[in-house]
Design an enzyme around this catalytic site. Structure first.
Site, PDB file in Angstrom:
ATOM      1  NE  ARG A 224      -4.210  -1.535   0.016  1.00 50.09           N
ATOM      2  CZ  ARG A 224      -4.269  -2.566  -0.796  1.00 50.09           C
ATOM      3  NH1 ARG A 224      -3.246  -2.817  -1.604  1.00 50.09           N
ATOM      4  NH2 ARG A 224      -5.331  -3.355  -0.830  1.00 50.09           N
ATOM      5  CG  HIS A 272      -2.803  -0.598  -7.221  1.00 58.31           C
ATOM      6  ND1 HIS A 272      -3.295   0.097  -6.146  1.00 58.31           N
ATOM      7  CD2 HIS A 272      -2.764  -1.901  -6.833  1.00 58.31           C
ATOM      8  CE1 HIS A 272      -3.547  -0.742  -5.146  1.00 58.31           C
ATOM      9  NE2 HIS A 272      -3.232  -1.970  -5.549  1.00 58.31           N
TER      10      HIS A 272
END
Length: 309
Positions: A224, A272
């Site tokens: 993250r 991502h």
């Protein structure tokens, strides 16, 4: 009884079709279309609006569309007693292993360096390393971390692992807890972050941690964006302590055009995509948990709220 799909910014159509194919007759609503909130007992979500679920008096289960659940747990207004589940999927696991291996190989063979050389028309050879001579440290030894460590081991890397609590992983030299973190980091020429995002792990990739890595270490973050203190990373790269970084996750996504990461020659950016959930692959386990909820049976892949994962 109904299922609510909440995924702002994502196209929910494939999720709806996969659920309808898997569970005939399931009544499905897609937020923000009109629906009876009292009917909804099961929600499937990714990045829901904060405070949304407190408006559903009969909600029993919130299911994440992916392996991460921090996007759910970060909501301080979740209904009391609601159960939360995550996705555990072989396809996601395999894809993450392949991606991290590709980034590690990219670094030790200098492929990112050659992209830069081609743009500048420079003929500059890179002194590469071999997997057998490279130590890789994996932070986080959950399902994904274990898979990544195994993939690296099978490709002849020397693999080290670190986790919050003691874990035994085959072919991995394991460390755990704050007391063993420094020794783990000292053996990490390449550091891969696969930690869950919790209060304890937020901002863990900071200057103090980087300073414990060997000089010339490389950082890969596929967990993250909130794990990383961005200024500290750039400073440690610019002063020569770190060789660079490969980042797939960011505090703000999409990464703003004015962000300095875009122009940094030693930071490799991907949007991502290390491991992307495929609805047709994970919907069977979601539908199974829906049935388990209906029968008041234990849910699969339930999140331990006290741990945050």
């Amino acid at each position: 009884m109904s299922v609510l799909i909440v995924c702002p910014g994502k196209d929910p159509e494939n999720w709806v079709k996969a659920l309808e194919n898997q569970h005939r007759g399931m009544n499905i609503y897609v937020y923000p279309e009109d629906h009876d909130k009292e009917e909804v007992e099961f929600a499937l979500t990714w990045n829901h609006p904060r405070g949304l679920f407190k408006n559903y008096p009969n909600l029993k289960v919130i299911a994440s569309m992916g392996a991460g659940v921090d996007h759910i747990l970060s909501d301080d207004a979740l209904p009391e007693g609601v159960k939360i589940t995550k996705v555990v999927d072989d396809t996601l696991t395999e894809d993450m292993g392949d991606f991290v291996l590709s980034q590690v190989m990219n670094h030790i063979r200098g492929l990112h360096h050659y992209v830069k050389c081609q743009k500048e028309k420079e003929w500059d050879k890179f002194q590469y390393k071999r997997p057998q001579d490279t130590k890789v440290g994996v932070m986080g030894l959950g399902v994904l971390g274990n898979a990544v460590a195994d993939k690296l081991h099978k490709n002849f890397f020397k693999v080290y692992g670190w986790s919050r609590t003691e874990k035994s992983c085959e072919n991995v030299t394991s460390f755990y807890g704050k007391e063993q973190l420094e020794e783990f980091l000292q053996n990490s020429e390449i550091l891969v972050c696969l930690l869950p995002l919790t209060e304890d792990t937020e901002n863990i990739l900071n200057a103090d941690l980087f300073d414990m890595l060997p000089e010339g270490a490389y950082v890969i973050n596929v967990a993250r964006g909130e794990h990383l203190v961005e200024h500290d990373l750039m400073e440690m790269i610019d002063n020569g302590h770190l060789a660079g970084a490969s980042l797939d996750v960011f505090r703000e996504e999409p990464l703003p055009e004015e962000h300095p990461f875009w122009e940094h020659s030693k930071i490799n950016i991907t949007p991502h995509i290390a491991s992307v959930t495929k609805p047709e692959s994970v919907v069977p386990q979601i539908a199974d948990n829906y049935d388990r909820m209906m029968e008041d049976e234990p849910l699969k892949n339930r999140v331990e709220l006290d741990k945050g994962y």
